[in-house]
Design a protein around this motif. Structure first.
Motif, PDB file in Angstrom:
ATOM      1  N   GLN A 143      44.956  59.648  38.423  1.00  0.00           N
ATOM      2  CA  GLN A 143      45.052  58.282  37.984  1.00  0.00           C
ATOM      3  C   GLN A 143      43.947  57.459  38.621  1.00  0.00           C
ATOM      4  N   VAL A 144      43.816  56.221  38.153  1.00  0.00           N
ATOM      5  CA  VAL A 144      42.755  55.335  38.598  1.00  0.00           C
ATOM      6  C   VAL A 144      43.359  54.011  39.057  1.00  0.00           C
ATOM      7  N   GLN A 145      42.869  53.512  40.182  1.00  0.00           N
ATOM      8  CA  GLN A 145      43.214  52.179  40.651  1.00  0.00           C
ATOM      9  C   GLN A 145      41.988  51.286  40.488  1.00  0.00           C
ATOM     10  N   LEU A 146      42.175  50.100  39.920  1.00  0.00           N
ATOM     11  CA  LEU A 146      41.080  49.208  39.587  1.00  0.00           C
ATOM     12  C   LEU A 146      41.232  47.875  40.300  1.00  0.00           C
ATOM     13  N   VAL A 147      40.126  47.364  40.848  1.00  0.00           N
ATOM     14  CA  VAL A 147      40.126  46.086  41.542  1.00  0.00           C
ATOM     15  C   VAL A 147      38.945  45.261  41.062  1.00  0.00           C
ATOM     16  N   GLU A 148      39.231  44.090  40.485  1.00  0.00           N
ATOM     17  CA  GLU A 148      38.188  43.210  39.974  1.00  0.00           C
ATOM     18  C   GLU A 148      37.713  42.234  41.044  1.00  0.00           C
ATOM     19  N   SER A 149      36.482  41.762  40.884  1.00  0.00           N
ATOM     20  CA  SER A 149      35.941  40.716  41.731  1.00  0.00           C
ATOM     21  C   SER A 149      34.843  39.990  40.968  1.00  0.00           C
ATOM     22  N   GLY A 150      34.418  38.848  41.480  1.00  0.00           N
ATOM     23  CA  GLY A 150      33.295  38.127  40.914  1.00  0.00           C
ATOM     24  C   GLY A 150      33.647  36.904  40.107  1.00  0.00           C
ATOM     25  N   GLY A 151      34.921  36.649  39.903  1.00  0.00           N
ATOM     26  CA  GLY A 151      35.314  35.466  39.168  1.00  0.00           C
ATOM     27  C   GLY A 151      35.061  34.204  39.968  1.00  0.00           C
ATOM     28  N   GLY A 152      35.159  33.072  39.296  1.00  0.00           N
ATOM     29  CA  GLY A 152      34.948  31.804  39.961  1.00  0.00           C
ATOM     30  C   GLY A 152      34.818  30.676  38.976  1.00  0.00           C
ATOM     31  N   LEU A 153      34.339  29.557  39.474  1.00  0.00           N
ATOM     32  CA  LEU A 153      34.143  28.347  38.683  1.00  0.00           C
ATOM     33  C   LEU A 153      32.666  28.189  38.357  1.00  0.00           C
ATOM     34  N   VAL A 154      32.370  27.949  37.095  1.00  0.00           N
ATOM     35  CA  VAL A 154      30.986  27.794  36.663  1.00  0.00           C
ATOM     36  C   VAL A 154      30.918  26.738  35.568  1.00  0.00           C
TER      37      VAL A 154
ATOM     38  N   ILE B  84      38.006  52.358  24.491  1.00  0.00           N
ATOM     39  CA  ILE B  84      38.750  51.107  24.474  1.00  0.00           C
ATOM     40  C   ILE B  84      38.097  50.152  23.487  1.00  0.00           C
ATOM     41  N   VAL B  85      38.862  49.809  22.471  1.00  0.00           N
ATOM     42  CA  VAL B  85      38.401  48.945  21.389  1.00  0.00           C
ATOM     43  C   VAL B  85      39.540  47.979  21.068  1.00  0.00           C
ATOM     44  N   PRO B  86      39.278  46.964  20.212  1.00  0.00           N
ATOM     45  CA  PRO B  86      40.384  46.084  19.832  1.00  0.00           C
ATOM     46  C   PRO B  86      41.569  46.877  19.310  1.00  0.00           C
ATOM     47  N   GLY B  87      42.737  46.576  19.846  1.00  0.00           N
ATOM     48  CA  GLY B  87      43.947  47.248  19.429  1.00  0.00           C
ATOM     49  C   GLY B  87      44.291  48.496  20.209  1.00  0.00           C
ATOM     50  N   ARG B  88      43.426  48.909  21.127  1.00  0.00           N
ATOM     51  CA  ARG B  88      43.697  50.100  21.922  1.00  0.00           C
ATOM     52  C   ARG B  88      43.212  49.906  23.353  1.00  0.00           C
ATOM     53  N   ALA B  89      44.136  49.662  24.253  1.00  0.00           N
ATOM     54  CA  ALA B  89      43.837  49.525  25.670  1.00  0.00           C
ATOM     55  C   ALA B  89      44.140  50.825  26.394  1.00  0.00           C
ATOM     56  N   GLY B  90      43.485  51.030  27.520  1.00  0.00           N
ATOM     57  CA  GLY B  90      43.773  52.165  28.365  1.00  0.00           C
ATOM     58  C   GLY B  90      45.011  51.937  29.200  1.00  0.00           C
ATOM     59  N   ALA B  91      45.412  52.956  29.916  1.00  0.00           N
ATOM     60  CA  ALA B  91      46.661  52.923  30.666  1.00  0.00           C
ATOM     61  C   ALA B  91      46.556  52.231  32.023  1.00  0.00           C
ATOM     62  N   TYR B  92      45.340  52.032  32.520  1.00  0.00           N
ATOM     63  CA  TYR B  92      45.167  51.532  33.876  1.00  0.00           C
ATOM     64  C   TYR B  92      44.565  50.133  33.870  1.00  0.00           C
ATOM     65  N   TRP B  93      45.154  49.253  34.689  1.00  0.00           N
ATOM     66  CA  TRP B  93      44.756  47.849  34.739  1.00  0.00           C
ATOM     67  C   TRP B  93      44.489  47.384  36.155  1.00  0.00           C
ATOM     68  N   GLY B  94      43.506  46.506  36.299  1.00  0.00           N
ATOM     69  CA  GLY B  94      43.317  45.804  37.548  1.00  0.00           C
ATOM     70  C   GLY B  94      44.219  44.585  37.619  1.00  0.00           C
ATOM     71  N   GLN B  95      44.168  43.886  38.739  1.00  0.00           N
ATOM     72  CA  GLN B  95      45.017  42.722  38.953  1.00  0.00           C
ATOM     73  C   GLN B  95      44.471  41.455  38.312  1.00  0.00           C
ATOM     74  N   GLY B  96      43.216  41.451  37.941  1.00  0.00           N
ATOM     75  CA  GLY B  96      42.613  40.317  37.275  1.00  0.00           C
ATOM     76  C   GLY B  96      41.821  39.425  38.207  1.00  0.00           C
ATOM     77  N   THR B  97      40.827  38.749  37.649  1.00  0.00           N
ATOM     78  CA  THR B  97      40.041  37.769  38.379  1.00  0.00           C
ATOM     79  C   THR B  97      39.849  36.544  37.497  1.00  0.00           C
ATOM     80  N   GLN B  98      40.028  35.371  38.072  1.00  0.00           N
ATOM     81  CA  GLN B  98      39.989  34.124  37.318  1.00  0.00           C
ATOM     82  C   GLN B  98      38.552  33.684  37.064  1.00  0.00           C
ATOM     83  N   VAL B  99      38.267  33.360  35.820  1.00  0.00           N
ATOM     84  CA  VAL B  99      36.998  32.749  35.432  1.00  0.00           C
ATOM     85  C   VAL B  99      37.311  31.392  34.825  1.00  0.00           C
ATOM     86  N   THR B 100      36.730  30.349  35.387  1.00  0.00           N
ATOM     87  CA  THR B 100      36.934  29.000  34.887  1.00  0.00           C
ATOM     88  C   THR B 100      35.585  28.389  34.544  1.00  0.00           C
ATOM     89  N   VAL B 101      35.441  27.949  33.306  1.00  0.00           N
ATOM     90  CA  VAL B 101      34.196  27.352  32.838  1.00  0.00           C
ATOM     91  C   VAL B 101      34.454  25.883  32.548  1.00  0.00           C
TER      92      VAL B 101
END
Length: 122
Positions: free
Chosen positions: A1-12, A103-120
């Motif tokens: 299995q895979v564990q995923l961790v996102e980073s890099g989000g922020g306010l722009v 991974i295309v519209p309508g088909r996601a993979g089984a593994y997800w990260g926790q998410g990172t917030q992007v605010t524009v």
């Protein structure tokens, strides 16, 4: 299995750029298709971009074509989303996603990260 961790989000500001990163653990990462989804407040999760295990094929939502670029570095077990010309409607939590199939519209993979917030901001 895979564990995923996102980073890099922020306010722009609108028109600006951000680069999101997703770091993966697991020995099977290199054989996984990867992608990015996002979910804005009050909206359903939507597909943003996908990339094949080799990096040779990519797919993008119409709303981000020409502005976002997905890439991966299997040696670093990472996938990236370079976002430019950002718009207020890009504001969302962005999730890294991986799985056995492309991974295309309508088909996601089984593994997800926790998410990172992007605010524009407008």
């Amino acid at each position: 299995q895979v564990q995923l961790v996102e980073s890099g989000g922020g306010l722009v500001q609108a028109g600006g750029s951000l680069r999101l990163s997703c770091a993966a653990s697991g020995r099977t990462f290199s054989s996984y298709a990867m992608g990015w989804f996002r979910q804005a407040p009050g909206k359903e999760r939507e597909f943003v971009a996908g990339i094949s295990w080799s990096g040779g094929s990519t797919d993008y939502a119409d709303s981000v074509k020409g502005r976002f670029t997905i890439s991966r570095d299997n040696a670093k077990k990472s996938v990236y989303l370079q976002m430019s010309s950002l718009k207020p409607e890009d504001t969302a939590v962005y999730y890294c996603n991986g799985g056995r199939f492309r991974i295309v519209p309508g088909r996601a993979g089984a593994y997800w990260g926790q998410g990172t917030q992007v605010t524009v901001s407008s």
